[in-house]
Design a protein around this motif. Structure first.
Motif, PDB file in Angstrom:
ATOM      1  N   ILE A  48       9.979 -19.573   1.916  1.00 35.11           N
ATOM      2  CA  ILE A  48       8.677 -20.187   1.650  1.00 35.11           C
ATOM      3  C   ILE A  48       7.636 -19.115   1.349  1.00 35.11           C
ATOM      4  O   ILE A  48       6.848 -19.243   0.407  1.00 35.11           O
ATOM      5  N   ALA A  49       7.648 -18.036   2.133  1.00 34.91           N
ATOM      6  CA  ALA A  49       6.681 -16.954   1.914  1.00 34.91           C
ATOM      7  C   ALA A  49       6.853 -16.308   0.544  1.00 34.91           C
ATOM      8  O   ALA A  49       5.872 -15.874  -0.074  1.00 34.91           O
ATOM      9  N   SER A  50       8.097 -16.252   0.059  1.00 29.29           N
ATOM     10  CA  SER A  50       8.360 -15.596  -1.220  1.00 29.29           C
ATOM     11  C   SER A  50       8.123 -16.507  -2.422  1.00 29.29           C
ATOM     12  O   SER A  50       7.971 -16.019  -3.545  1.00 29.29           O
ATOM     13  N   THR A  51       8.079 -17.828  -2.215  1.00 31.66           N
ATOM     14  CA  THR A  51       7.943 -18.746  -3.351  1.00 31.66           C
ATOM     15  C   THR A  51       6.671 -19.594  -3.331  1.00 31.66           C
ATOM     16  O   THR A  51       6.288 -20.135  -4.360  1.00 31.66           O
ATOM     17  N   THR A  87      -1.777  -3.975  -4.743  1.00 33.48           N
ATOM     18  CA  THR A  87      -0.959  -3.976  -3.527  1.00 33.48           C
ATOM     19  C   THR A  87       0.182  -2.964  -3.581  1.00 33.48           C
ATOM     20  O   THR A  87       0.868  -2.762  -2.574  1.00 33.48           O
ATOM     21  N   TYR A  88       0.413  -2.335  -4.737  1.00 31.22           N
ATOM     22  CA  TYR A  88       1.550  -1.422  -4.870  1.00 31.22           C
ATOM     23  C   TYR A  88       1.522  -0.256  -3.875  1.00 31.22           C
ATOM     24  O   TYR A  88       2.558   0.123  -3.332  1.00 31.22           O
ATOM     25  N   LEU A 139       0.576  -8.985   2.923  1.00 30.13           N
ATOM     26  CA  LEU A 139       1.405  -8.959   4.134  1.00 30.13           C
ATOM     27  C   LEU A 139       2.721  -9.708   3.918  1.00 30.13           C
ATOM     28  O   LEU A 139       3.794  -9.232   4.306  1.00 30.13           O
ATOM     29  N   MET A 140       2.642 -10.877   3.284  1.00 32.51           N
ATOM     30  CA  MET A 140       3.853 -11.647   3.005  1.00 32.51           C
ATOM     31  C   MET A 140       4.778 -10.878   2.070  1.00 32.51           C
ATOM     32  O   MET A 140       5.980 -10.753   2.312  1.00 32.51           O
ATOM     33  N   GLY A 141       4.218 -10.358   0.976  1.00 34.52           N
ATOM     34  CA  GLY A 141       5.028  -9.666  -0.021  1.00 34.52           C
ATOM     35  C   GLY A 141       5.722  -8.440   0.538  1.00 34.52           C
ATOM     36  O   GLY A 141       6.881  -8.165   0.209  1.00 34.52           O
ATOM     37  N   PHE A 142       5.016  -7.714   1.403  1.00 36.38           N
ATOM     38  CA  PHE A 142       5.608  -6.500   1.981  1.00 36.38           C
ATOM     39  C   PHE A 142       6.803  -6.840   2.862  1.00 36.38           C
ATOM     40  O   PHE A 142       7.848  -6.199   2.788  1.00 36.38           O
ATOM     41  N   MET A 143       6.670  -7.867   3.691  1.00 33.94           N
ATOM     42  CA  MET A 143       7.736  -8.196   4.628  1.00 33.94           C
ATOM     43  C   MET A 143       8.883  -8.974   3.982  1.00 33.94           C
ATOM     44  O   MET A 143      10.034  -8.839   4.393  1.00 33.94           O
ATOM     45  N   VAL A 144       8.579  -9.777   2.974  1.00 31.94           N
ATOM     46  CA  VAL A 144       9.634 -10.531   2.283  1.00 31.94           C
ATOM     47  C   VAL A 144      10.670  -9.587   1.686  1.00 31.94           C
ATOM     48  O   VAL A 144      11.865  -9.889   1.647  1.00 31.94           O
ATOM     49  N   SER A 145      10.216  -8.414   1.231  1.00 29.43           N
ATOM     50  CA  SER A 145      11.123  -7.490   0.551  1.00 29.43           C
ATOM     51  C   SER A 145      12.146  -6.847   1.477  1.00 29.43           C
ATOM     52  O   SER A 145      13.112  -6.238   1.011  1.00 29.43           O
ATOM     53  N   HIS A 146      11.979  -6.973   2.781  1.00 30.20           N
ATOM     54  CA  HIS A 146      12.881  -6.271   3.710  1.00 30.20           C
ATOM     55  C   HIS A 146      14.157  -7.050   4.005  1.00 30.20           C
ATOM     56  O   HIS A 146      15.220  -6.451   4.223  1.00 30.20           O
ATOM     57  N   ASP A 147      14.084  -8.381   4.075  1.00 24.52           N
ATOM     58  CA  ASP A 147      15.281  -9.221   4.238  1.00 24.52           C
ATOM     59  C   ASP A 147      16.198  -8.761   5.374  1.00 24.52           C
ATOM     60  O   ASP A 147      17.409  -8.649   5.206  1.00 24.52           O
ATOM     61  N   MET A 148      15.615  -8.501   6.546  1.00 24.70           N
ATOM     62  CA  MET A 148      16.439  -8.051   7.667  1.00 24.70           C
ATOM     63  C   MET A 148      17.429  -9.116   8.102  1.00 24.70           C
ATOM     64  O   MET A 148      18.509  -8.814   8.619  1.00 24.70           O
ATOM     65  N   GLN A 149      17.098 -10.399   7.885  1.00 21.17           N
ATOM     66  CA  GLN A 149      18.044 -11.456   8.218  1.00 21.17           C
ATOM     67  C   GLN A 149      19.306 -11.341   7.371  1.00 21.17           C
ATOM     68  O   GLN A 149      20.397 -11.706   7.824  1.00 21.17           O
ATOM     69  N   LEU A 401      12.562  -1.052  -4.488  1.00 19.88           N
ATOM     70  CA  LEU A 401      11.631  -0.321  -5.338  1.00 19.88           C
ATOM     71  C   LEU A 401      11.887  -0.605  -6.811  1.00 19.88           C
ATOM     72  O   LEU A 401      10.948  -0.748  -7.604  1.00 19.88           O
ATOM     73  N   LEU A 402      13.157  -0.702  -7.179  1.00 17.90           N
ATOM     74  CA  LEU A 402      13.498  -1.018  -8.564  1.00 17.90           C
ATOM     75  C   LEU A 402      12.960  -2.391  -8.948  1.00 17.90           C
ATOM     76  O   LEU A 402      12.458  -2.588 -10.062  1.00 17.90           O
ATOM     77  N   ASN A 403      13.072  -3.341  -8.031  1.00 18.05           N
ATOM     78  CA  ASN A 403      12.557  -4.683  -8.264  1.00 18.05           C
ATOM     79  C   ASN A 403      11.057  -4.625  -8.553  1.00 18.05           C
ATOM     80  O   ASN A 403      10.555  -5.244  -9.506  1.00 18.05           O
ATOM     81  N   GLY A 404      10.330  -3.868  -7.731  1.00 20.21           N
ATOM     82  CA  GLY A 404       8.887  -3.746  -7.912  1.00 20.21           C
ATOM     83  C   GLY A 404       8.518  -3.028  -9.192  1.00 20.21           C
ATOM     84  O   GLY A 404       7.605  -3.451  -9.919  1.00 20.21           O
ATOM     85  N   ILE A 405       9.233  -1.943  -9.517  1.00 24.72           N
ATOM     86  CA  ILE A 405       8.908  -1.149 -10.709  1.00 24.72           C
ATOM     87  C   ILE A 405       9.170  -1.933 -11.985  1.00 24.72           C
ATOM     88  O   ILE A 405       8.317  -2.015 -12.877  1.00 24.72           O
ATOM     89  N   MET A 406      10.349  -2.538 -12.088  1.00 29.14           N
ATOM     90  CA  MET A 406      10.695  -3.266 -13.313  1.00 29.14           C
ATOM     91  C   MET A 406       9.894  -4.566 -13.423  1.00 29.14           C
ATOM     92  O   MET A 406       9.496  -4.969 -14.519  1.00 29.14           O
ATOM     93  N   GLY A 407       9.664  -5.216 -12.270  1.00 31.14           N
ATOM     94  CA  GLY A 407       8.798  -6.398 -12.296  1.00 31.14           C
ATOM     95  C   GLY A 407       7.392  -6.040 -12.732  1.00 31.14           C
ATOM     96  O   GLY A 407       6.733  -6.786 -13.466  1.00 31.14           O
ATOM     97  N   GLY A 408       6.910  -4.872 -12.287  1.00 33.70           N
ATOM     98  CA  GLY A 408       5.586  -4.396 -12.695  1.00 33.70           C
ATOM     99  C   GLY A 408       5.524  -4.107 -14.182  1.00 33.70           C
ATOM    100  O   GLY A 408       4.526  -4.414 -14.848  1.00 33.70           O
ATOM    101  N   LEU A 409       6.601  -3.522 -14.726  1.00 30.29           N
ATOM    102  CA  LEU A 409       6.656  -3.247 -16.165  1.00 30.29           C
ATOM    103  C   LEU A 409       6.593  -4.549 -16.962  1.00 30.29           C
ATOM    104  O   LEU A 409       5.853  -4.653 -17.957  1.00 30.29           O
TER     105      LEU A 409
END
Length: 478
Positions: A48-51, A87-88, A139-149, A401-409
């Motif tokens: 939910i936080a990611s979408t 936010t980068y 805050l949501m975006g930073f933590m969603v990227s970790h996927d510790m679950q 990081l690749l997700n963020g860089i290419m998504g940013g491009l």
């Protein structure tokens, strides 16, 4: 120096005793069942936080930019996309934060990540301007990227069921996002200005699940075994180890992880594949705009579409997991990437031709399930299965990081195009970015990346796919 070494030894002895006690602790025979239930509920918060901001993109842009600032929608969406770059610097802290899980364990970060996602959702619920919204969204975006679950699921599953368990838990989580259209219809009542209310309930779920994780989740055995082995190795022996041995046993360091990833063939080509794959990621965050602005769907039609969105998403996510454990990771990536292109094309056709919104929702859900089914297989499962336990969480930072860089491009490209392209053409523009990236990613995966299905995560070294050096070959011949 001697006193520092003695302090380090004493500290590591205390940690060793604690880790051994954790490993020896008996678990209930139903532990995995309720652990996966907790992880599924945490995953619902994560999904939910990611979408949710994607699904309310039109409402957010309309309130903060069109109504408050008097902009045209395309201009407001372009500025909203540009604000994401602010936010980068915060996102880059992931290189320091995520590797800590390889040093301190998975459980503390499962709790902290879930708690912070919930806090971000709650802040957005309270937001009355774009500045407060950006704090909660960051805050949501930073933590969603970790996927510790996800790390928990992979490390608590057997070699034969990793992808299946991962897909099943994620599919349940995706179905849990049916909460969003339900809340749109009940709390929001399909009134655009009431979109803030939908953020409150998932925030409460997130706060609750962080407490459940604290009380009931145990540390993963894969981490404990590797950490105990490291702590049992005397300091003197660690200092005598060769460069290669120190690299293999290094503990949770992003620099070591990057060096390791680029040194070894498997991870190196996974990085190349991810670069092209994530170029297509913008289509995953813009479907709300395509439905409202390009297809002209009403709030009620969008709500109807969102009821079928999780169904299509969960179905294709589950299929990805089944195919992955049965036929292998590479075939899964190829099949799901092709499925993603087909589903997104159907999504555009259904919306533009005013077919039933349920088909539109199912099609975009199928695209999301297919795209992230392939993406999770590349960046989640294969990255994890291609790295040793002591660097596993750190190595996956590279993927993030690749997700963020290419998504940013891709975002920069669309920021230039959005103000000049007619709104009715937005969907075709996103499709144009999706197809080339996926095609090249498929080629790299097929040609250069090795299969990882069935590997024992406790024994993976990351060197299994490296070609023998000339020196090694000559030694073998002699």
């Amino acid at each position: 120096m001697k006193r520092d070494a003695e302090k380090l030894k004493a500290r590591e002895l205390r940690e060793l005793a604690r880790r051994e006690k954790q490993l020896d602790a008996r678990s209930n025979k139903y532990y995995l069942v309720y652990l996966f239930m907790i992880l599924a509920l945490i995953y619902i918060t994560d999904e939910i936080a990611s979408t949710i901001s994607i699904q309310f993109q039109t409402n957010i842009v309309t309130e903060f930019f069109v109504q408050n600032m008097g902009m045209e929608y395309g201009e407001g969406l372009s500025l909203f996309s540009g604000l994401g770059f602010i936010t980068y610097p915060v996102t880059l802290l992931i290189v320091l934060y995520r590797p800590l899980a390889d040093r301190f364990g998975r459980k503390p970060f499962l709790i902290v990540n879930t708690l912070t996602m919930a806090l971000g959702l709650f802040i957005v619920y309270l937001s009355s301007n774009i500045y407060v919204y950006m704090i909660g969204s960051t805050l949501m975006g930073f933590m969603v990227s970790h996927d510790m679950q996800c790390v928990y699921i992979l490390e608590c599953s057997s070699e034969k069921t990793r992808a299946r368990n991962y897909a099943m838990v994620k599919a349940v989580a995706i179905l849990g996002t049916l909460l969003v259209p339900l809340l749109r219809e009940t709390l929001m009542k399909n009134v655009s200005e009431r979109w803030h209310l939908v953020y409150l309930v998932p925030a409460i779920i997130g706060f609750s699940m962080s407490l459940f994780a604290l009380l009931f989740a145990r540390e993963t055995n894969a981490f404990l075994i590797k950490r105990i082995a490291y702590l049992k190795t005397p300091l003197e022996e660690r200092e005598r180890q060769s460069k290669e041995e120190r690299e293999a046993n290094s503990q949770g360091n992003i620099i070591n992880a990057v060096k390791f990833a680029f040194k070894h063939r498997q991870l190196r080509f996974l990085i190349v594949a991810c670069c092209f794959f994530y170029l297509a990621s913008l289509a995953t965050s813009t479907y709300s705009t395509v439905m409202s602005q390009s297809a002209g769907m009403s709030e009620a039609d969008i709500t109807a579409a969102l009821y079928l969105y999780p169904v299509g998403n969960a179905l294709f996510t589950f299929i990805a997991g089944m195919v992955s454990d049965k036929f292998g990771r590479k075939k899964t990536i190829i099949a799901m990437s092709c499925s993603a292109i087909a589903c997104y094309s159907l999504f555009i056709a259904s919306g533009m031709l005013s077919w039933t919104p349920y088909l539109t929702g199912f099609a975009i859900g199928g695209f999301m399930g297919s795209y992230w089914g392939a993406g999770d297989t590349i960046g989640g499962i294969m990255f994890s299965e291609s790295a040793p336990t002591n660097l596993r969480s750190s190595v996956t930072v590279v993927n993030t990081l690749l997700n963020g860089i290419m998504g940013g491009l891709a975002t920069i490209i669309t920021m230039v195009l959005l103000p000049v392209i007619p709104q009715s053409m937005f969907g075709y523009m996103y499709l144009g970015l999706t197809v080339p990236g996926l095609v090249v990613a498929i080629f790299v995966m097929y040609k250069f990346v090795g299969e990882t299905r069935g590997l024992d995560l406790k024994k993976v070294t990351g060197t299994e796919w490296d070609k023998p050096s000339k020196k090694t070959k000559s030694e073998e011949e002699n």
